[in-house]
Design a protein around this motif. Structure first.
Motif, PDB file in Angstrom:
ATOM      1  N   ARG A  26       0.859  -1.176   0.000  1.00 44.70           N
ATOM      2  CA  ARG A  26       0.000   0.000   0.000  1.00 44.70           C
ATOM      3  C   ARG A  26       0.900   1.233   0.000  1.00 44.70           C
ATOM      4  NH1 ARG A  26      -3.078  -0.672   5.347  1.00 44.70           N
ATOM      5  NH2 ARG A  26      -4.441   0.825   4.318  1.00 44.70           N
ATOM      6  N   PRO A  27       0.392   2.431  -0.271  1.00 45.33           N
ATOM      7  CA  PRO A  27       1.227   3.630  -0.210  1.00 45.33           C
ATOM      8  C   PRO A  27       1.709   3.927   1.210  1.00 45.33           C
ATOM      9  CG  PRO A  27      -0.714   4.029  -1.564  1.00 45.33           C
ATOM     10  CD  PRO A  27      -0.940   2.707  -0.868  1.00 45.33           C
ATOM     11  N   VAL A  28       3.004   4.148   1.333  1.00 47.63           N
ATOM     12  CA  VAL A  28       3.645   4.490   2.610  1.00 47.63           C
ATOM     13  C   VAL A  28       4.693   5.564   2.339  1.00 47.63           C
ATOM     14  CG1 VAL A  28       5.172   3.660   4.460  1.00 47.63           C
ATOM     15  CG2 VAL A  28       3.277   2.225   3.681  1.00 47.63           C
ATOM     16  N   ILE A  29       4.759   6.566   3.198  1.00 45.97           N
ATOM     17  CA  ILE A  29       5.829   7.563   3.177  1.00 45.97           C
ATOM     18  C   ILE A  29       6.536   7.504   4.520  1.00 45.97           C
ATOM     19  CG2 ILE A  29       6.385  10.036   3.176  1.00 45.97           C
ATOM     20  CD1 ILE A  29       4.106  10.488   1.245  1.00 45.97           C
ATOM     21  N   GLY A  30       7.864   7.532   4.510  1.00 49.77           N
ATOM     22  CA  GLY A  30       8.577   7.525   5.776  1.00 49.77           C
ATOM     23  C   GLY A  30      10.058   7.755   5.609  1.00 49.77           C
ATOM     24  N   MET A  31      10.736   7.812   6.745  1.00 52.81           N
ATOM     25  CA  MET A  31      12.187   7.954   6.773  1.00 52.81           C
ATOM     26  C   MET A  31      12.798   6.559   6.756  1.00 52.81           C
ATOM     27  SD  MET A  31      14.660  10.194   6.705  1.00 52.81           S
ATOM     28  CE  MET A  31      14.054  11.778   7.307  1.00 52.81           C
ATOM     29  N   GLY A  74      13.730  -0.698   5.715  1.00 44.81           N
ATOM     30  CA  GLY A  74      13.191  -0.470   7.044  1.00 44.81           C
ATOM     31  C   GLY A  74      12.758   0.978   7.202  1.00 44.81           C
ATOM     32  N   LEU A  75      12.009   1.251   8.272  1.00 38.66           N
ATOM     33  CA  LEU A  75      11.522   2.604   8.518  1.00 38.66           C
ATOM     34  C   LEU A  75      11.768   3.020   9.962  1.00 38.66           C
ATOM     35  CD1 LEU A  75       8.072   2.499   6.669  1.00 38.66           C
ATOM     36  CD2 LEU A  75      10.107   3.762   5.947  1.00 38.66           C
ATOM     37  N   TYR A 115      19.007  -7.996  24.659  1.00 32.85           N
ATOM     38  CA  TYR A 115      18.873  -8.463  23.278  1.00 32.85           C
ATOM     39  C   TYR A 115      18.392  -9.901  23.301  1.00 32.85           C
ATOM     40  CZ  TYR A 115      19.949  -9.371  18.373  1.00 32.85           C
ATOM     41  OH  TYR A 115      19.852  -9.690  17.043  1.00 32.85           O
ATOM     42  N   GLY A 116      17.466 -10.216  22.423  1.00 37.15           N
ATOM     43  CA  GLY A 116      16.932 -11.566  22.393  1.00 37.15           C
ATOM     44  C   GLY A 116      16.382 -11.904  21.023  1.00 37.15           C
ATOM     45  N   PRO A 117      15.795 -13.095  20.870  1.00 36.70           N
ATOM     46  CA  PRO A 117      15.220 -13.470  19.576  1.00 36.70           C
ATOM     47  C   PRO A 117      14.034 -12.584  19.241  1.00 36.70           C
ATOM     48  CG  PRO A 117      14.684 -15.103  21.266  1.00 36.70           C
ATOM     49  CD  PRO A 117      15.649 -14.151  21.883  1.00 36.70           C
ATOM     50  N   GLY A 118      13.981 -12.172  17.990  1.00 39.30           N
ATOM     51  CA  GLY A 118      12.874 -11.325  17.564  1.00 39.30           C
ATOM     52  C   GLY A 118      13.238 -10.526  16.334  1.00 39.30           C
ATOM     53  N   PHE A 119      12.294  -9.748  15.864  1.00 38.79           N
ATOM     54  CA  PHE A 119      12.480  -8.954  14.654  1.00 38.79           C
ATOM     55  C   PHE A 119      13.168  -7.630  14.969  1.00 38.79           C
ATOM     56  CE2 PHE A 119       8.648 -11.492  13.590  1.00 38.79           C
ATOM     57  CZ  PHE A 119       9.139 -12.140  12.470  1.00 38.79           C
ATOM     58  N   ALA A 120      13.883  -7.107  13.984  1.00 45.43           N
ATOM     59  CA  ALA A 120      14.444  -5.764  14.081  1.00 45.43           C
ATOM     60  C   ALA A 120      13.309  -4.752  13.983  1.00 45.43           C
ATOM     61  CB  ALA A 120      15.467  -5.532  12.969  1.00 45.43           C
ATOM     62  N   ILE A 121      13.414  -3.691  14.776  1.00 45.89           N
ATOM     63  CA  ILE A 121      12.311  -2.744  14.872  1.00 45.89           C
ATOM     64  C   ILE A 121      12.048  -2.017  13.554  1.00 45.89           C
ATOM     65  CG2 ILE A 121      13.699  -0.774  15.644  1.00 45.89           C
ATOM     66  CD1 ILE A 121      10.206  -1.875  16.970  1.00 45.89           C
ATOM     67  N   LEU A 122      13.066  -1.835  12.714  1.00 46.84           N
ATOM     68  CA  LEU A 122      12.857  -1.146  11.442  1.00 46.84           C
ATOM     69  C   LEU A 122      11.877  -1.903  10.551  1.00 46.84           C
ATOM     70  CD1 LEU A 122      16.566  -0.209  10.597  1.00 46.84           C
ATOM     71  CD2 LEU A 122      14.846   1.230  11.703  1.00 46.84           C
ATOM     72  N   ILE A 123      11.944  -3.224  10.591  1.00 45.00           N
ATOM     73  CA  ILE A 123      11.022  -4.048   9.808  1.00 45.00           C
ATOM     74  C   ILE A 123       9.640  -4.076  10.453  1.00 45.00           C
ATOM     75  CG2 ILE A 123      10.571  -6.395   8.977  1.00 45.00           C
ATOM     76  CD1 ILE A 123      12.719  -4.945   7.430  1.00 45.00           C
ATOM     77  N   VAL A 124       9.598  -4.026  11.782  1.00 51.71           N
ATOM     78  CA  VAL A 124       8.302  -4.007  12.469  1.00 51.71           C
ATOM     79  C   VAL A 124       7.525  -2.743  12.105  1.00 51.71           C
ATOM     80  CG1 VAL A 124       7.179  -3.878  14.730  1.00 51.71           C
ATOM     81  CG2 VAL A 124       9.062  -5.485  14.361  1.00 51.71           C
ATOM     82  N   ARG A 145       7.850  -0.973   9.374  1.00 52.10           N
ATOM     83  CA  ARG A 145       7.423  -1.184   7.989  1.00 52.10           C
ATOM     84  C   ARG A 145       6.194  -2.091   7.932  1.00 52.10           C
ATOM     85  NH1 ARG A 145       7.431   0.764   2.996  1.00 52.10           N
ATOM     86  NH2 ARG A 145       9.668   1.230   3.057  1.00 52.10           N
ATOM     87  N   TYR A 146       6.227  -3.190   8.673  1.00 51.38           N
ATOM     88  CA  TYR A 146       5.132  -4.160   8.640  1.00 51.38           C
ATOM     89  C   TYR A 146       3.822  -3.552   9.135  1.00 51.38           C
ATOM     90  CZ  TYR A 146       2.515  -8.451   9.637  1.00 51.38           C
ATOM     91  OH  TYR A 146       1.550  -9.440   9.683  1.00 51.38           O
ATOM     92  N   LEU A 147       3.875  -2.825  10.240  1.00 56.30           N
ATOM     93  CA  LEU A 147       2.652  -2.229  10.781  1.00 56.30           C
ATOM     94  C   LEU A 147       2.029  -1.264   9.775  1.00 56.30           C
ATOM     95  CD1 LEU A 147       3.745  -1.520  14.463  1.00 56.30           C
ATOM     96  CD2 LEU A 147       2.362  -3.428  13.619  1.00 56.30           C
TER      97      LEU A 147
END
Length: 258
Positions: A67-72, A78-79, A100-109, A111-113
């Motif tokens: 979908r359309p997204v604008i961001g830094m 990532g965003l 630090y533990g298992p999980g996604f990098a916040i930049l991708i999270v 983007r995903y949201l």
């Protein structure tokens, strides 16, 4: 995040390198600790992003993956912050804890949201099923609601007392942390100022260079219900929108508050 898999595959094919797909997952991304401040209020998401300049990509992107997204943008897709065409805006700050533990990098999270959610409530619900590798604070805004959510590898997503965030979560801030980050001082300041751009461009919210070389790199004011974002630096600004996104570049002077 199965919805993003076809996007990742397509981007990896464009890079045409054997390691591209693994790199684009951000699975091996070194944890970073920007010292940022943000607030959601009255349909506005306002944030300062602080980091050493050579560690920030500095690219404003208009994309249309799902979908359309604008961001830094940061680390290729990532965003750090952004908004979508449904009227949702999201931005991040570091949570201030060295875990630090298992999980996604916040930049991708982020983007995903923005690629998959229409509202704050939908995004908060989605966060409950997403492990996050490093403590982070996410501020989410739509035309009707604004919240900050604390996330991390050792905790369930927790809604903060208000829609403001600096660089701490639910645990006490040590004197050493406060001297280095001034996180409590900045949180008090943004709560007092509200979503005021002028306050963001002055100390203590606007930060000149510190001992680690970090400084305020940009201020962003998202108005997702109006489909527009304005980026600010002392003495100048740059507005972008879905209907009028203007490619170009700017050279700005950092470290000089208004």
């Amino acid at each position: 995040m199965p919805e993003l898999v076809p996007v990742l595959d397509r981007l990896a094919g464009q890079l045409d390198r054997p390691e591209a797909e693994a790199f684009l997952t951000h699975a091996a991304l070194r944890p970073f600790s920007p010292s940022c401040t943000q607030i959601g209020q009255n349909g506005t998401l306002l944030r300062n992003y602080d980091l050493p300049p050579d560690q920030c990509e500095g690219t404003i992107v208009s994309s249309c993956f799902l979908r359309p997204v604008i961001g830094m943008q940061d680390v290729l897709w990532g965003l750090l912050d952004g908004m979508n065409d449904a009227g949702l805006a999201v931005s991040l700050t570091w949570g201030g804890r060295s875990v630090y533990g298992p999980g996604f990098a916040i930049l991708i999270v982020v983007r995903y949201l923005l690629e998959t959610c229409d509202t704050v409530d939908e995004a908060v619900g989605r966060l409950r099923s997403l492990p996050v590798a490093v403590p982070q604070n996410l501020t989410l805004v739509d035309p009707m609601k604004a919240v900050t959510v604390f996330v991390g590898p050792d905790m369930s997503p927790t809604v903060a007392p208000d829609a403001c965030a600096a660089n701490h979560q639910h645990l006490p801030v040590t004197d050493e942390q406060e001297r280095a980050l001034r996180t409590q001082e900045r949180l008090r300041a943004i709560r007092a100022a509200g979503a005021d751009v002028a306050a963001m461009l002055k100390p203590p919210l606007y930060r000149s260079v510190d001992e680690q070389g970090s400084r305020t790199l940009y201020t962003a004011r998202y108005r997702p219900g109006e489909d527009r974002v304005t980026y600010y630096w002392p003495g100048e600004s740059w507005q972008q929108s879905f209907g009028d996104f203007a490619p170009g570049s700017r050279t700005v002077t950092l470290g000089r508050a208004s």
